[in-house]
Write an enzyme that holds these catalytic residues in place. Structure first.
Site, mmCIF file in Angstrom:
data_model
loop_
_atom_site.group_PDB
_atom_site.id
_atom_site.type_symbol
_atom_site.label_atom_id
_atom_site.label_comp_id
_atom_site.label_asym_id
_atom_site.label_seq_id
_atom_site.Cartn_x
_atom_site.Cartn_y
_atom_site.Cartn_z
ATOM 1 C CD GLU A 241 -7.046 8.832 2.501
ATOM 2 O OE1 GLU A 241 -7.847 7.914 2.314
ATOM 3 O OE2 GLU A 241 -5.972 8.658 3.110
ATOM 4 C CE LYS B 251 -3.953 0.489 0.350
ATOM 5 N NZ LYS B 251 -4.876 0.248 1.465
#
Ligand code: ARG
Length: 435
Positions: free
Chosen positions: A277, A270
């Site tokens: 965000e 990841k």
């Protein structure tokens, strides 16, 4: 007051941040008193020396606060009077009501200039990326569905433009804060022969507040500043959302450098767009602060009410949130690496030129509604052949504001120039404060 209630009503924890302005405002007021013959030259000297020492102690974290210091204004004056008996003469013609109104205006001026400067950095980063990608094709979206071809440069500038408008919002907020309430006293001015222009000149403020009742009640300069923070946070949340989408495996339009992304503690593959965000989420804080401030002001009778003390946590939080988000956004933009292959492949979707085909028919005299139906049918039946390619389509889009490559390059340069001129503005302001 009961100790519990003294704690409840103390604002020191928050308005501590105002001390540089409280000291500067006090010097300006003292000079006004001296000009009015209410302080002798030696009293003024003692007060200025004393305030310099108070400021040094506060700067160095060596200031001894006492239980009776209910706010920063009380604390500064209490300490000054310990240092010199002349301190006891300073509060003539002044109330904490016009004092706090002044301090918050001085704070707001500086905050607005800082926001302008941070916006310039971000806008320059966007304009530079846009110039470097003025001719990189990408699909433009409506409803998050591929719509028509644009360029990466055009899309990045579409984030820079609202930020330029936000910048002007901060400039307006600066101007709204740039007048002196000092001399308004508690609400009704003073009988002392103080020339308010002295303080205005000392603080480099453009005007004198025109109404003493308004001067101690008015917080719309703060509301404007908080709204500018909401607007910028909202725009950054949209930039953040675009970057989250672009960085997804499904889109793959940008790669996030390690410096601006994080891994997962569990999943080794990841790379998460945390900063983007958080930009998206931080808009919530901004809006919360704005609503808090507007709610404090709503329905307050004139003039000063203690409710107004609650303006500061909201305003300070809105400003800090905006400055932190702007810094993060500029770093994020600097590190965006676009994937030309993925972008070109997505922009090569022939359906993106369906509108061009309908417009070509319209140009040859077919009423547009009929042309739209005809091309729509061709797309649905798989019989659609794109007229030319995306690049040729962009070349034909040559109106001001359109994603034409040459125009995008020119606008990127114009945005940079405009940002640079605001950089110069922000370097000249706010005017230096006495002490
Ligand atoms: N701490 C107060 C504020 O921030 C200062 C003004 C207090 N004035 C008064 N009349 N109690 O608003």
């Amino acid at each position: 007051m009961l100790p519990e209630l003294e704690r409840f009503s103390s604002s020191l924890e928050t308005d501590f941040e105002l001390y540089p302005y409280d000291v500067a405002g006090s010097v300006a007021h003292a000079r006004g008193l001296k000009a009015a013959g209410l302080l002798s030259a030696s009293q003024l000297r003692a007060i200025e020396r004393g305030l310099r020492r108070v400021k040094r102690e506060l700067d160095a974290g060596e200031f001894n606060f006492q239980d009776a210091d209910e706010d920063i204004h009380t604390a500064v004056e209490r300490r000054l009077t310990e240092i010199t008996p002349a301190g006891a003469a300073l509060h003539a013609g002044r109330s904490r009501n016009d004092q706090v109104a002044l301090d918050l205006r001085l704070y707001s001026r500086e905050a607005a200039v800082e926001a302008v400067s941070s916006l310039v950095t971000l806008i320059e980063a966007l304009a530079k990326k846009a110039a470097d990608h003025a001719d990189w094709l990408m699909p433009g979206y409506t409803h998050l569905q591929r719509a028509q071809p644009i360029t990466v440069g055009h899309h990045l500038l579409a984030h820079a433009e609202p930020l330029l408008r936000d910048l002007v919002r901060f400039v307006h907020a600066f101007e709204s804060a740039n007048s002196v309430p000092l001399g308004s006293g508690a609400l009704a001015g003073t009988t002392l022969p103080i020339d308010r222009r002295v303080a205005a000149k000392e603080l480099g403020m453009a005007d004198l507040s025109p109404n003493s009742v308004d001067a101690v009640s008015d917080r719309d300069f703060a509301l404007e500043l908080a709204f500018a923070c909401v607007s910028v946070a909202t725009h950054l949340s949209r930039l953040g959302e675009d970057i989250v989408i672009w960085a997804s495996s499904e889109f793959g339009f940008v790669q996030l450098a390690d410096e601006v992304s994080s891994g997962s503690s569990l999943m080794p593959q990841k790379k998460n767009p945390d900063i983007a965000e958080l930009l998206r989420a931080r808009a919530g804080r901004a809006l919360g602060s704005f609503v808090t401030l507007a709610t404090v002001l709503k329905g307050l009778p004139l003039a000063y009410d203690r409710d107004l003390q609650e303006d500061k946590p909201a305003l300070f939080s809105a400003v800090a949130n905006a400055l932190e988000s702007l810094e993060a956004a500029a770093l994020l933009v600097d590190h965006l690496a676009f994937d030309q292959k993925r972008l070109e492949a997505a922009a090569g979707d022939p359906a993106l030129l369906a509108t061009d085909a309908a417009e070509a028919l319209a140009l040859s005299g077919v009423p547009f509604r009929r042309a739209h139906e005809r091309v729509g049918r061709q797309v649905r039946n798989g019989e659609f052949a794109a007229p030319g390619d995306a690049r040729a389509s962009l070349a034909k889009r040559d109106q001001p504001g359109a994603p034409n490559v040459r125009r995008v390059g020119a606008r990127a340069r114009a945005v940079s120039r405009e940002a640079a001129s605001w950089r110069r503005w922000s370097e000249r302001l706010p005017p230096p404060l006495p002490l």
